[in-house]
Design an enzyme around this catalytic site. Structure first.
Site, PDB file in Angstrom:
ATOM      1  N   MET A 106       4.029   6.550  -4.636  1.00 26.53           N
ATOM      2  CA  MET A 106       3.284   6.909  -5.966  1.00 26.53           C
ATOM      3  C   MET A 106       2.952   8.317  -6.004  1.00 26.53           C
ATOM      4  O   MET A 106       2.926   8.900  -7.189  1.00 26.53           O
ATOM      5  CB  MET A 106       2.079   5.985  -6.131  1.00 26.53           C
ATOM      6  CG  MET A 106       2.567   4.725  -6.721  1.00 26.53           C
ATOM      7  SD  MET A 106       1.059   3.962  -7.644  1.00 26.53           S
ATOM      8  CE  MET A 106       1.234   2.323  -7.612  1.00 26.53           C
ATOM      9  N   GLY A 117      -6.284   0.226  -3.815  1.00 27.17           N
ATOM     10  CA  GLY A 117      -7.342   1.031  -4.304  1.00 27.17           C
ATOM     11  C   GLY A 117      -7.050   1.244  -5.730  1.00 27.17           C
ATOM     12  O   GLY A 117      -6.553   0.500  -6.578  1.00 27.17           O
ATOM     13  N   GLY A 118      -7.572   2.614  -6.331  1.00 24.86           N
ATOM     14  CA  GLY A 118      -7.621   2.728  -7.982  1.00 24.86           C
ATOM     15  C   GLY A 118      -6.212   2.891  -8.153  1.00 24.86           C
ATOM     16  O   GLY A 118      -5.650   2.520  -9.427  1.00 24.86           O
ATOM     17  N   ALA A 119      -5.295   3.425  -7.481  1.00 26.58           N
ATOM     18  CA  ALA A 119      -3.781   3.600  -7.912  1.00 26.58           C
ATOM     19  C   ALA A 119      -3.050   2.246  -8.042  1.00 26.58           C
ATOM     20  O   ALA A 119      -2.315   2.073  -8.768  1.00 26.58           O
ATOM     21  CB  ALA A 119      -2.998   4.546  -6.904  1.00 26.58           C
ATOM     22  N   LYS A 164     -11.424   8.622 -13.166  1.00 28.24           N
ATOM     23  CA  LYS A 164     -10.863   7.491 -13.788  1.00 28.24           C
ATOM     24  C   LYS A 164     -11.564   6.127 -13.797  1.00 28.24           C
ATOM     25  O   LYS A 164     -11.590   5.518 -14.939  1.00 28.24           O
ATOM     26  CB  LYS A 164      -9.539   6.817 -13.250  1.00 28.24           C
ATOM     27  CG  LYS A 164      -8.235   7.862 -13.277  1.00 28.24           C
ATOM     28  CD  LYS A 164      -6.968   7.183 -12.741  1.00 28.24           C
ATOM     29  CE  LYS A 164      -5.862   8.249 -12.547  1.00 28.24           C
ATOM     30  NZ  LYS A 164      -4.488   7.563 -11.982  1.00 28.24           N
ATOM     31  N   THR A 171      -8.084  -2.547   4.462  1.00 30.48           N
ATOM     32  CA  THR A 171      -9.227  -3.631   4.192  1.00 30.48           C
ATOM     33  C   THR A 171      -8.614  -4.913   3.544  1.00 30.48           C
ATOM     34  O   THR A 171      -8.387  -4.642   2.371  1.00 30.48           O
ATOM     35  CB  THR A 171     -10.319  -2.861   3.367  1.00 30.48           C
ATOM     36  OG1 THR A 171     -10.592  -1.705   3.974  1.00 30.48           O
ATOM     37  CG2 THR A 171     -11.649  -3.586   3.617  1.00 30.48           C
ATOM     38  N   PRO A 172      -8.418  -5.965   4.247  1.00 29.01           N
ATOM     39  CA  PRO A 172      -7.514  -6.976   3.723  1.00 29.01           C
ATOM     40  C   PRO A 172      -8.630  -7.529   2.443  1.00 29.01           C
ATOM     41  O   PRO A 172      -7.967  -8.077   1.527  1.00 29.01           O
ATOM     42  CB  PRO A 172      -7.612  -8.196   4.917  1.00 29.01           C
ATOM     43  CG  PRO A 172      -7.876  -7.391   6.058  1.00 29.01           C
ATOM     44  CD  PRO A 172      -8.605  -6.260   5.805  1.00 29.01           C
ATOM     45  N   ASN A 179      -3.223  -4.536   2.431  1.00 30.95           N
ATOM     46  CA  ASN A 179      -4.342  -3.093   2.535  1.00 30.95           C
ATOM     47  C   ASN A 179      -5.107  -3.021   3.985  1.00 30.95           C
ATOM     48  O   ASN A 179      -4.917  -4.213   4.507  1.00 30.95           O
ATOM     49  CB  ASN A 179      -5.389  -3.260   1.358  1.00 30.95           C
ATOM     50  CG  ASN A 179      -5.956  -2.063   1.157  1.00 30.95           C
ATOM     51  OD1 ASN A 179      -5.327  -0.948   1.226  1.00 30.95           O
ATOM     52  ND2 ASN A 179      -7.468  -2.125   1.177  1.00 30.95           N
TER      53      ASN A 179
END
Ligand code: ATR
Length: 272
Positions: A214, A128-130, A66, A152-153, A150
């Site tokens: 998702m 992330g991407g989603a 993507k 990774t904050p 997340n």
């Protein structure tokens, strides 16, 4: 000649998109084909050029291409620009225009499940991407509050900052208060490995809470099962989002919006 479309990804054999678009084209009487193409990891640009030369009219793009698709487009829509990723390509004379229908797909499915999103408190897990593709569409749907958590904050904070919106904040899981949300969305890739982000029971405590994954799978996902265990009244996987993002892509290509509600019921029966 019959118009040709395809979905590009790697891996791609699991993709439900060819079936969904076949049902759409039958429903709307469109003369088109839609195939799944597994593209070599280092061969995305070459494949795009090849498919253009073959006369393909449009493409869907999925993991992991993507971002490459975004970079390859001659121009992109505002929502693709904000997502930084492209899942739909529309043919031009000389290349491709890019769009991103993932967020619209998610919002349409959430509205189907819980009605108007205005005023809803939403917690999204993953940055992330989603996740990045759905922030703006959720805000446009007037959710009251969007918390992005997340592992990774910093990535959550950055995504929240990019949204430039007072009602969005990004953080690590540990600092998300143990309080009820209307909708909890799993946008992490954790469930691909049967794993989970660290959930808190209190997030799912409201009687109307929707826990939305998702990801799509035949069985309830690990996230859906865990949320149910914490008392979530309603859970859903991403099949509805997949159908809705496909319907939006189909509309961009063909100018006709297919009916999705009955189709989703049919698809669930077929796949189940
Ligand atoms: P995608 O396009 O599927 O979103 P991605 O851009 O690689 O894939 O993002 C994966 C997301 O899942 C990230 O939010 C990632 O967290 P990090 O940013 O901290 O890496 C999250 N993720 C993946 N595996 C996870 C796990 N086991 N527990 C929690 N989060 C996880």
């Amino acid at each position: 000649m019959t118009d040709q479309y395809a979905v590009l990804g790697n891996p791609i054999s699991h993709s439900k998109s060819p079936l969904i678009h076949k049902l759409f084209s039958e429903q709307t009487g469109q003369d088109m084909t839609y195939t799944a193409i597994c593209v070599p990891l280092d061969g995305f640009l070459l494949s795009l050029a090849d498919l253009h030369a073959q006369g393909f009219k449009g493409m869907n793009v999925t993991v992991p291409f993507k971002f490459e698709a975004f970079a390859a487009c001659e121009q992109v829509s505002e929502r693709a620009q904000l997502a930084g990723a492209v899942n739909t390509l529309i043919r031009t004379d000389t290349g491709w225009t890019g769009d991103n229908t993932d967020g619209a797909g998610l919002v349409a499915d959430l509205i189907r499940l819980v009605g108007d999103l205005a005023g809803k408190r939403v917690l999204m897990l993953g940055a992330g991407g989603a996740a990045s593709g759905v922030v703006k569409p959720l805000l446009d749907a007037k959710v009251d509050q969007l918390t992005i958590a997340n592992r990774t904050p910093e990535k959550a904070a950055e995504l929240a900052q990019r949204a430039q919106h007072l009602r969005v904040n990004g953080c690590g899981y540990d600092v998300v208060p143990n309080q009820p949300y209307d909708i909890v969305i799993n946008a992490t890739a954790a469930s691909l490995a049967g794993d989970l982000p660290p959930l808190k029971a209190g997030w799912f405590a409201d009687s109307h809470c929707l826990a939305y994954d998702m990801m799509y799978s035949k069985e309830p996902t690990v996230f859906m099962q865990a949320a149910q265990g914490f008392g979530a009244q309603q859970t859903a996987d991403g099949l509805g989002m997949l159908v809705e993002q496909a319907a939006e892509a189909f509309y961009l290509w063909r100018g006709i919006k297919p009916e999705t509600t009955e189709l989703l019921i049919h698809l669930k029966k077929t796949l189940g």
